[in-house]
Design a protein around this motif. Sequence first.
Motif, PDB file in Angstrom:
ATOM      1  N   SER A 148       0.831  -1.212   0.000  1.00 57.38           N
ATOM      2  CA  SER A 148       0.000   0.000   0.000  1.00 57.38           C
ATOM      3  C   SER A 148       0.860   1.255   0.000  1.00 57.38           C
ATOM      4  O   SER A 148       0.571   2.226  -0.714  1.00 57.38           O
ATOM      5  CB  SER A 148      -0.934   0.000   1.220  1.00 57.38           C
ATOM      6  N   SER A 173     -15.012   1.352  -2.930  1.00 53.50           N
ATOM      7  CA  SER A 173     -14.579   0.639  -1.726  1.00 53.50           C
ATOM      8  C   SER A 173     -15.113  -0.795  -1.718  1.00 53.50           C
ATOM      9  O   SER A 173     -14.406  -1.735  -1.325  1.00 53.50           O
ATOM     10  CB  SER A 173     -15.046   1.380  -0.467  1.00 53.50           C
ATOM     11  N   LEU A 174     -16.352  -0.959  -2.151  1.00 50.70           N
ATOM     12  CA  LEU A 174     -16.942  -2.295  -2.233  1.00 50.70           C
ATOM     13  C   LEU A 174     -16.190  -3.147  -3.253  1.00 50.70           C
ATOM     14  O   LEU A 174     -15.864  -4.313  -2.991  1.00 50.70           O
ATOM     15  CB  LEU A 174     -18.417  -2.186  -2.630  1.00 50.70           C
ATOM     16  N   SER A 194     -12.767  -4.070  -1.867  1.00 50.60           N
ATOM     17  CA  SER A 194     -12.875  -5.023  -0.759  1.00 50.60           C
ATOM     18  C   SER A 194     -13.087  -6.445  -1.268  1.00 50.60           C
ATOM     19  O   SER A 194     -12.432  -7.390  -0.812  1.00 50.60           O
ATOM     20  CB  SER A 194     -14.028  -4.622   0.172  1.00 50.60           C
ATOM     21  N   VAL A 195     -14.007  -6.596  -2.228  1.00 50.51           N
ATOM     22  CA  VAL A 195     -14.269  -7.926  -2.794  1.00 50.51           C
ATOM     23  C   VAL A 195     -13.036  -8.432  -3.539  1.00 50.51           C
ATOM     24  O   VAL A 195     -12.602  -9.583  -3.372  1.00 50.51           O
ATOM     25  CB  VAL A 195     -15.492  -7.900  -3.738  1.00 50.51           C
ATOM     26  N   GLY A 227      -9.907  -7.502  -3.171  1.00 50.86           N
ATOM     27  CA  GLY A 227      -8.817  -7.748  -2.233  1.00 50.86           C
ATOM     28  C   GLY A 227      -8.979  -9.056  -1.481  1.00 50.86           C
ATOM     29  O   GLY A 227      -7.994  -9.745  -1.177  1.00 50.86           O
ATOM     30  N   MET A 228     -10.219  -9.414  -1.182  1.00 47.39           N
ATOM     31  CA  MET A 228     -10.485 -10.675  -0.496  1.00 47.39           C
ATOM     32  C   MET A 228      -9.984 -11.860  -1.322  1.00 47.39           C
ATOM     33  O   MET A 228      -9.351 -12.785  -0.790  1.00 47.39           O
ATOM     34  CB  MET A 228     -11.995 -10.809  -0.256  1.00 47.39           C
ATOM     35  N   GLU A 268      -6.979  -1.886  -4.025  1.00 51.40           N
ATOM     36  CA  GLU A 268      -7.141  -3.263  -3.572  1.00 51.40           C
ATOM     37  C   GLU A 268      -6.245  -3.560  -2.376  1.00 51.40           C
ATOM     38  O   GLU A 268      -6.668  -4.197  -1.398  1.00 51.40           O
ATOM     39  CB  GLU A 268      -6.809  -4.214  -4.730  1.00 51.40           C
ATOM     40  N   ALA A 317      -7.619  -1.591   0.816  1.00 50.90           N
ATOM     41  CA  ALA A 317      -8.833  -2.207   1.354  1.00 50.90           C
ATOM     42  C   ALA A 317      -8.508  -3.508   2.073  1.00 50.90           C
ATOM     43  O   ALA A 317      -9.044  -3.798   3.154  1.00 50.90           O
ATOM     44  CB  ALA A 317      -9.836  -2.456   0.226  1.00 50.90           C
ATOM     45  N   SER A 318      -7.610  -4.296   1.492  1.00 51.03           N
ATOM     46  CA  SER A 318      -7.199  -5.567   2.104  1.00 51.03           C
ATOM     47  C   SER A 318      -6.455  -5.314   3.414  1.00 51.03           C
ATOM     48  O   SER A 318      -6.634  -6.052   4.389  1.00 51.03           O
ATOM     49  CB  SER A 318      -6.305  -6.353   1.149  1.00 51.03           C
ATOM     50  N   PHE A 365      -8.793  -4.551   6.300  1.00 56.25           N
ATOM     51  CA  PHE A 365      -9.504  -5.763   6.724  1.00 56.25           C
ATOM     52  C   PHE A 365      -8.614  -6.668   7.569  1.00 56.25           C
ATOM     53  O   PHE A 365      -9.036  -7.164   8.615  1.00 56.25           O
ATOM     54  CB  PHE A 365     -10.009  -6.519   5.492  1.00 56.25           C
TER      55      PHE A 365
END
Length: 300
Positions: free
Chosen positions: A48, A69-70, A73-74, A76-77, A189, A192-193, A196
């Motif tokens: 990052s 952001s959504l 997040s997805v 990055g997961m 990505e 966001a990861s 989390f």
Amino acid sequence: MEKLNQYKNTALLFVLSSLWALHFSLVKFVEADDSPLTILVSLLTVLSALFFIFLFLQKKLFKFTLKKSLFFSVAGMFAYIIPLSVEFVVAPKIEAGILTLIISVVPVFTLIIIWSFRLLNVTTKLVIGTLSGLVGLVILLYGNNFNNTSANIWAFYALIIPLSYAFDAIFMEKFWPKNLDSTQVAFGESAASLIFVIILSVFFGNKFYDHYQWFTISSFWILAIITFIEVWLFFYILNRVGAVFVNLSSYLVMPAGFLWGYLIFGEIFTFIKLISTLLICISIFMIGNQQYRIKNIPIE
């Protein structure tokens, strides 16, 4: 000009696969199976920070919206949190050859998902190219007698990795946000990861030192820099030619792994490895010369 771009894309794919193969060797060196969350926090912090610096110097910083952001997040997961957590856990427990072989089936998962959701039409060259790569892997598996260990529970657990990578590439190509380039998406990505995994790490009671200790290990920094280059290159190729082509790099991870094995560990490049490598290269060139792009519906 178009031919030149195709050759450039193929050359970049070979570079990406070489970095990816080196990445898996480095994952074994760091031995993070006891604390995958802590090394993920440290690794994503480095990624990052580096992507942020690049964007800042290029004056390309952007605003995070709810939809972006959504998306991050997805993505990055499936790009970082799931596959890297599994990698760090299984890498010390199974042979490097088995792990890279498992990663090599990413194109198979990619095509299964694409055809299941009818995102692309099935073509003869796509099928032949895919089968050529699979035959190369089967010859390699049989010729090197990996069968004695491939049934290990950790090997089956590792199948989560290629499935996650396949879904990530398809998801990103399908919903790539408008007006964002490769570096911007890579930063979003990663950031966001990072948020989390920090939350997860705190929840599981990890302390500051548990994360800081990785920054004192030289093998971690090598892994971080290689991962940074690998991630940027992955997004660059994905944005240029799509998920089907970029995920073919996983087919090349195995022969690239042979090269690193020879250079680092003095392993022998056998005739079986040569035949499988040639078949995999045929797969790359057959599919690489086609335009397989999933229709983009930007999330924003």
